[in-house]
Write an enzyme that holds these catalytic residues in place. Structure first.
Site, PDB file in Angstrom:
ATOM      1  N   HIS A  18       0.937  -0.979   0.112  1.00  0.00           N
ATOM      2  CA  HIS A  18       0.051   0.025   0.013  1.00  0.00           C
ATOM      3  C   HIS A  18       0.809   1.339  -0.121  1.00  0.00           C
ATOM      4  O   HIS A  18       2.058   1.243  -0.155  1.00  0.00           O
ATOM      5  CB  HIS A  18      -1.173   0.088   1.162  1.00  0.00           C
ATOM      6  CG  HIS A  18      -0.378  -0.076   2.592  1.00  0.00           C
ATOM      7  ND1 HIS A  18       0.469   1.055   2.962  1.00  0.00           N
ATOM      8  CD2 HIS A  18      -0.487  -1.104   3.529  1.00  0.00           C
ATOM      9  CE1 HIS A  18       0.765   0.486   4.089  1.00  0.00           C
ATOM     10  NE2 HIS A  18       0.291  -0.586   4.518  1.00  0.00           N
ATOM     11  N   HIS A  21       4.237   1.580   2.135  1.00  0.00           N
ATOM     12  CA  HIS A  21       5.379   0.750   1.472  1.00  0.00           C
ATOM     13  C   HIS A  21       5.694   1.413   0.335  1.00  0.00           C
ATOM     14  O   HIS A  21       7.204   1.589   0.162  1.00  0.00           O
ATOM     15  CB  HIS A  21       4.963  -0.583   0.999  1.00  0.00           C
ATOM     16  CG  HIS A  21       4.364  -1.474   2.207  1.00  0.00           C
ATOM     17  ND1 HIS A  21       2.929  -1.865   1.968  1.00  0.00           N
ATOM     18  CD2 HIS A  21       4.923  -1.985   3.317  1.00  0.00           C
ATOM     19  CE1 HIS A  21       2.896  -2.816   3.009  1.00  0.00           C
ATOM     20  NE2 HIS A  21       3.686  -2.774   3.653  1.00  0.00           N
ATOM     21  N   CYS A 126       3.605 -12.393  21.665  1.00  0.00           N
ATOM     22  CA  CYS A 126       2.680 -11.977  20.694  1.00  0.00           C
ATOM     23  C   CYS A 126       2.750 -12.660  19.409  1.00  0.00           C
ATOM     24  O   CYS A 126       3.942 -12.220  18.798  1.00  0.00           O
ATOM     25  CB  CYS A 126       2.679 -10.302  20.832  1.00  0.00           C
ATOM     26  SG  CYS A 126       1.485  -9.770  19.509  1.00  0.00           S
ATOM     27  N   CYS A 129       3.244  -9.661  16.597  1.00  0.00           N
ATOM     28  CA  CYS A 129       4.532  -9.048  16.590  1.00  0.00           C
ATOM     29  C   CYS A 129       5.871 -10.042  16.336  1.00  0.00           C
ATOM     30  O   CYS A 129       6.977  -9.722  16.114  1.00  0.00           O
ATOM     31  CB  CYS A 129       5.067  -8.324  17.556  1.00  0.00           C
ATOM     32  SG  CYS A 129       3.799  -7.203  18.226  1.00  0.00           S
ATOM     33  N   CYS A 143      -0.721  -6.775  24.426  1.00  0.00           N
ATOM     34  CA  CYS A 143       0.347  -6.250  23.455  1.00  0.00           C
ATOM     35  C   CYS A 143      -0.061  -4.856  23.159  1.00  0.00           C
ATOM     36  O   CYS A 143      -0.775  -4.605  22.572  1.00  0.00           O
ATOM     37  CB  CYS A 143       0.497  -7.099  22.034  1.00  0.00           C
ATOM     38  SG  CYS A 143       1.224  -6.279  20.806  1.00  0.00           S
ATOM     39  N   HIS A 146      -0.837  -4.741  18.907  1.00  0.00           N
ATOM     40  CA  HIS A 146      -2.047  -5.302  18.630  1.00  0.00           C
ATOM     41  C   HIS A 146      -3.401  -5.406  19.495  1.00  0.00           C
ATOM     42  O   HIS A 146      -4.241  -5.863  19.206  1.00  0.00           O
ATOM     43  CB  HIS A 146      -1.812  -6.956  18.438  1.00  0.00           C
ATOM     44  CG  HIS A 146      -0.701  -6.897  17.121  1.00  0.00           C
ATOM     45  ND1 HIS A 146       0.582  -6.897  17.359  1.00  0.00           N
ATOM     46  CD2 HIS A 146      -0.970  -7.029  15.668  1.00  0.00           C
ATOM     47  CE1 HIS A 146       1.306  -6.998  16.064  1.00  0.00           C
ATOM     48  NE2 HIS A 146       0.273  -7.021  15.175  1.00  0.00           N
ATOM     49  N   LYS A 298      -3.972   5.256  11.117  1.00  0.00           N
ATOM     50  CA  LYS A 298      -2.782   4.655  10.279  1.00  0.00           C
ATOM     51  C   LYS A 298      -3.550   3.843   9.404  1.00  0.00           C
ATOM     52  O   LYS A 298      -4.589   3.357   9.708  1.00  0.00           O
ATOM     53  CB  LYS A 298      -1.981   3.896  11.486  1.00  0.00           C
ATOM     54  CG  LYS A 298      -0.803   3.381  10.618  1.00  0.00           C
ATOM     55  CD  LYS A 298       0.051   2.341  11.410  1.00  0.00           C
ATOM     56  CE  LYS A 298       1.214   1.813  10.407  1.00  0.00           C
ATOM     57  NZ  LYS A 298       1.728   0.637  11.006  1.00  0.00           N
ATOM     58  N   LYS A 301      -5.499  -2.609   6.805  1.00  0.00           N
ATOM     59  CA  LYS A 301      -6.320  -3.300   6.092  1.00  0.00           C
ATOM     60  C   LYS A 301      -7.720  -3.556   6.669  1.00  0.00           C
ATOM     61  O   LYS A 301      -8.699  -3.434   6.047  1.00  0.00           O
ATOM     62  CB  LYS A 301      -5.823  -4.931   5.610  1.00  0.00           C
ATOM     63  CG  LYS A 301      -6.228  -5.296   4.271  1.00  0.00           C
ATOM     64  CD  LYS A 301      -5.372  -6.562   4.029  1.00  0.00           C
ATOM     65  CE  LYS A 301      -6.191  -7.560   3.301  1.00  0.00           C
ATOM     66  NZ  LYS A 301      -5.807  -8.945   3.311  1.00  0.00           N
TER      67      LYS A 301
HETATM   68  O1  ME8 Z   1       8.050  -4.403   9.302  1.00  0.00           O
HETATM   69  N1  ME8 Z   1       3.090   4.929   6.703  1.00  0.00           N
HETATM   70  O2  ME8 Z   1       7.458  -5.127   7.324  1.00  0.00           O
HETATM   71  P1  ME8 Z   1       6.109  -4.493   7.051  1.00  0.00           P
HETATM   72  C1  ME8 Z   1       4.418   4.948   6.285  1.00  0.00           C
HETATM   73  N2  ME8 Z   1       9.227  -7.181   7.500  1.00  0.00           N
HETATM   74  N3  ME8 Z   1       5.159   3.834   5.972  1.00  0.00           N
HETATM   75  C2  ME8 Z   1       4.340   2.644   6.139  1.00  0.00           C
HETATM   76  C3  ME8 Z   1       3.315   2.692   6.679  1.00  0.00           C
HETATM   77  C4  ME8 Z   1       2.507   3.861   6.970  1.00  0.00           C
HETATM   78  N4  ME8 Z   1       1.107   3.897   7.196  1.00  0.00           N
HETATM   79  N5  ME8 Z   1       2.990   1.391   6.517  1.00  0.00           N
HETATM   80  C5  ME8 Z   1       4.106   0.668   6.265  1.00  0.00           C
HETATM   81  C6  ME8 Z   1       8.241  -5.191   8.455  1.00  0.00           C
HETATM   82  N6  ME8 Z   1       4.814   1.234   5.797  1.00  0.00           N
HETATM   83  C7  ME8 Z   1       9.485  -6.168   8.531  1.00  0.00           C
HETATM   84  C8  ME8 Z   1      10.528  -5.200   8.079  1.00  0.00           C
HETATM   85  S1  ME8 Z   1      13.290  -5.127   7.713  1.00  0.00           S
HETATM   86  C9  ME8 Z   1      14.624  -6.182   8.016  1.00  0.00           C
HETATM   87  C10 ME8 Z   1      12.037  -6.162   8.152  1.00  0.00           C
HETATM   88  C11 ME8 Z   1       6.501   1.134   5.643  1.00  0.00           C
HETATM   89  O3  ME8 Z   1       5.524  -5.013   5.684  1.00  0.00           O
HETATM   90  C12 ME8 Z   1       7.367   1.412   6.487  1.00  0.00           C
HETATM   91  O4  ME8 Z   1       8.549   1.529   5.605  1.00  0.00           O
HETATM   92  O5  ME8 Z   1       5.333  -4.308   8.219  1.00  0.00           O
HETATM   93  C13 ME8 Z   1       7.461   0.501   7.567  1.00  0.00           C
HETATM   94  O6  ME8 Z   1       8.815   0.474   8.311  1.00  0.00           O
HETATM   95  C14 ME8 Z   1       7.230  -0.748   6.795  1.00  0.00           C
HETATM   96  O7  ME8 Z   1       6.351  -0.523   6.083  1.00  0.00           O
HETATM   97  C15 ME8 Z   1       6.856  -2.074   7.569  1.00  0.00           C
HETATM   98  O8  ME8 Z   1       6.657  -2.826   6.635  1.00  0.00           O
END
Ligand code: ME8
Length: 648
Positions: A18, A21, A126, A129, A143, A146, A298, A301
């Site tokens: 989304h 990302h 959790c 997490c 948590c 969550h 925030k 989904k």
């Molecule tokens: O945490 N606003 O993956 P993830 C801004 N796999 N950025 C956002 C956002 C939002 N509302 N939502 C998500 C993970 N992001 C782990 C990471 S790294 C070694 C492992 C972006 O799919 C932002 O970059 O939950 C956030 O840190 C990341 O997606 C979390 O992605």
């Protein structure tokens, strides 16, 4: 050539990509392009995080094997990045065999050093997490992320001696003030390190509980904890721990990491201590941004408020979308996404300021100089001011970009753009033309063209395609080389006198109204219907009216003389109803779903006769035919009274 290496988080494949990302990935792409513009060998890494409980659960839900499931979603991420023209060099997946090998090398190295031990641990786990929480960390037993009750799990596991590096890490952060930036996140991490004794990190999960992970090299009954596995992607992608060729690692490491605040702790505490334990250099900076919010919440989904970056970029234009994201989020703070905000930003900065400057100047150039670059004559103070303001803004822009302060960098760059628009007004080329001052006219236009060229180059990292379009229009397209920016800023003249340039074109068309995504449209219509029904029900229960209000209604009986389909609307019918007046009345009614027109002719109906006339799809309705409605059921109110009889 010096090098630059930027990374995004590797995203979980339990949900589809989304806006959040896309934001991190777009700023990584922007930084890569910026450092390439500075003449560096710039590299960008992104990818997907594919192990752990969460993924297994998501796969089970869709009746797929974990591998089948992760392949599908990982592909969605990589194709989205291609569609958004992200210039990444590598897309890593934690299920790649090379990555697995690196993680095992890293584990073995730290184990051999004596920083991993086997022990018993009981804690609140959790599953969301994928981590244990201490009693103190829970909020009302739940948590904090969550808001769910964690499960108490006690089992034997492997632990990384993170506590051993607590003092070192604290000192490292103190000695390197911008290691974690912006400062508020540095302070947050320092507070975590100062207030508490760091617990050792549980880095294994017994296979009896979870098989979907990388096996520990020193115990085949366990897999690696997903965060320990995921963080290693930043070096495994460079070949560290999986190949004898360390040239990529030696060239690009240490990295510039980009993350949002949700994953501050693993990046600011786990990862540097892991690197230290493995005797590897620590990354350069941890750049932490805030959240994109939708209506102050925030995106998630479950709330159904996720913004689809593909739709937004297709609808508003990829570069305009990128510009908005970079300009409207102050790096580090949360920002609100709305189509209204996006449209307003694009219209003011891109259509009005930048686009307008290009179209004005290019059309004057076409008119006065037959689309050829005119010669620069003697410069006045006003001309010098334009050059100085662009150079000044450019220096600040470069510095602010290095500090990942994109919004401020762009804000500063717009000052000379606005100044140039004012300069056009004050120099009034059209008057110079009328007065035959052709040399001065040529200089004014040339000053503008030269500075527009500089702006177009500086905007390359933010709006790569538009930057190129602007340069094509100006007749000179830059190519990346080590001294590009130095040359650009040290010299006033870059265009060639007499070279042909384009006619005006609309670089950034004004946007009129928010887009309606087909999915959102469906949802909005559904919500509106539900709201209407709810309001009706509430009114039915509570709203009493005064008798005087009822008396205001002029309800009359009439006979339908003509009934036919509305020419422009499927749901509407057109009637002519005899209410005992001089002429029958035309009434438009939305009952086509329930009645065939032919069946209605001759029927007696009840009409609200004193409503103001209302246009419905081009036809004026002079009243309303009353119906009775329940659920799906609708029928006309009838009466045997003569035409024109009043109901009271
Ligand atoms: O945490 N606003 O993956 P993830 C801004 N796999 N950025 C956002 C956002 C939002 N509302 N939502 C998500 C993970 N992001 C782990 C990471 S790294 C070694 C492992 C972006 O799919 C932002 O970059 O939950 C956030 O840190 C990341 O997606 C979390 O992605």
């Amino acid at each position: 050539m010096s090098s630059f290496y930027v990374t995004t988080p590797i995203y979980y494949v339990n949900a589809r990509p989304h806006l959040g990302h896309a934001y991190t990935t777009i700023i990584a792409d922007t930084l890569k392009r910026f450092y390439a513009l500075l003449g560096m060998d710039a590299r960008m890494l992104t990818g997907t995080d594919e192990h752990g409980d969460k993924i297994v659960k998501a796969a089970n839900k869709e009746n797929k094997s974990p591998k089948e499931f992760v392949d599908g979603i990982s592909h969605e991420f990589s194709t989205l990045w291609k569609d958004l023209k992200i210039d990444y060099d590598q897309f890593i997946r934690t299920t790649d065999p090379e990555h697995k090998k690196s993680v095992q090398t890293l584990l073995q190295k730290i184990y051999d050093k004596g920083d991993i031990y086997y022990g018993e641990y009981g804690g609140h786990y959790c599953f969301g997490c994928e981590r244990f929480y201490t009693e103190k960390e829970l909020e009302d037993g739940l948590c904090p992320q969550h808001k769910t009750k964690p499960e108490y799990i006690s089992e034997k596991n492997y632990f990384f001696k993170m506590s051993k590096y607590q003092e070192w890490l604290k000192q490292y952060i103190l000695d390197n003030p911008d290691f974690i930036r912006p400062e508020r996140y540095r302070n947050e991490v320092l507070a975590m390190l100062e207030g508490n004794v760091l617990e050792d990190l549980c880095i294994s999960r017994p296979k009896s509980r979870l098989e979907w992970g990388i096996e520990l090299p020193f115990d085949k009954d366990y897999v690696c904890y997903v965060w320990f596995d995921a963080l290693a992607n930043y070096i495994s992608a460079l070949g560290w721990g999986n190949s004898d060729d360390l040239s990529k690692f030696n060239t690009y490491w240490p990295a510039e990491h980009l993350v949002a605040k949700d994953i501050l702790k693993p990046h600011a505490i786990f990862w540097p201590t892991m690197l230290k334990a493995a005797d590897l250099p620590i990354y350069k900076h941890l750049n932490v941004h805030g959240y994109w919010l939708v209506k102050d919440t925030k995106m998630s989904k479950s709330l159904g408020n996720v913004v689809d970056p593909r739709f937004a970029s297709e609808h508003f234009g990829l570069d305009a979308f990128r510009y908005f994201l970079l300009r409207d989020m102050h790096f580090g703070s949360d920002a609100s996404y709305s189509e209204e905000a996006l449209i307003s930003r694009i219209n003011s900065d891109l259509a009005n300021d930048l686009g307008n400057l290009f179209s004005r100047v290019l059309s004057m150039n076409a008119k006065y100089f037959a689309k050829e670059v005119p010669a620069l004559g003697e410069l006045t103070e006003e001309d010098e001011q334009i050059f100085a303001s662009v150079d000044n803004a450019a220096q600040n822009y470069i510095q602010l970009f290095k500090e990942v302060r994109f919004s401020q960098a762009l804000e500063g760059l717009w000052e000379p753009i606005r100044l140039m628009n004012k300069y056009v007004d004050s120099q009034a080329p059209w008057t110079l033309f009328k007065e035959g001052k052709s040399e001065r006219l040529a200089t004014v236009i040339r000053v503008l063209l030269e500075n527009m060229y500089k702006i177009s180059v500086l905007l390359y990292p933010v709006m790569p395609e538009s930057s190129q379009k602007m340069q094509v229009q100006l007749g000179k397209v830059f190519s990346l080389h080590a001294k590009l920016l130095d040359d650009l800023l040290s010299c006033k003249v870059h265009l060639r006198t007499g070279a042909s340039i384009a006619e005006a074109s609309n670089l950034f068309p004004r946007l009129e109204k928010p887009a309606e995504n087909p999915e959102e449209k469906k949802q909005n219509t559904k919500n509106a219907k539900q709201k209407k029904t709810k309001a009706k029900e509430e009114n039915a229960d509570t709203a009493l009216i005064e008798f005087a209000d009822f008396q205001k209604l002029d309800l009359r009986v009439g006979t339908i003389l003509v009934a036919e389909l509305h020419p422009d609307a499927d749901k509407l019918l057109r009637f002519e109803v005899d209410l005992g007046e001089e002429k029958p009345r035309q009434i438009i009614s939305g009952i086509a779903e329930w009645y065939k027109p032919a069946d209605l002719v001759g029927h007696k109906v009840v009409v609200v006769a004193n409503l103001p006339p209302r246009k419905l799809r081009g036809l004026v309705s002079h009243g309303m035919i009353l119906t009775a409605e329940k659920g799906e059921h609708l029928s006309l109110l009838t009466s045997s009274a003569p035409n024109g009889a009043k109901i009271s």
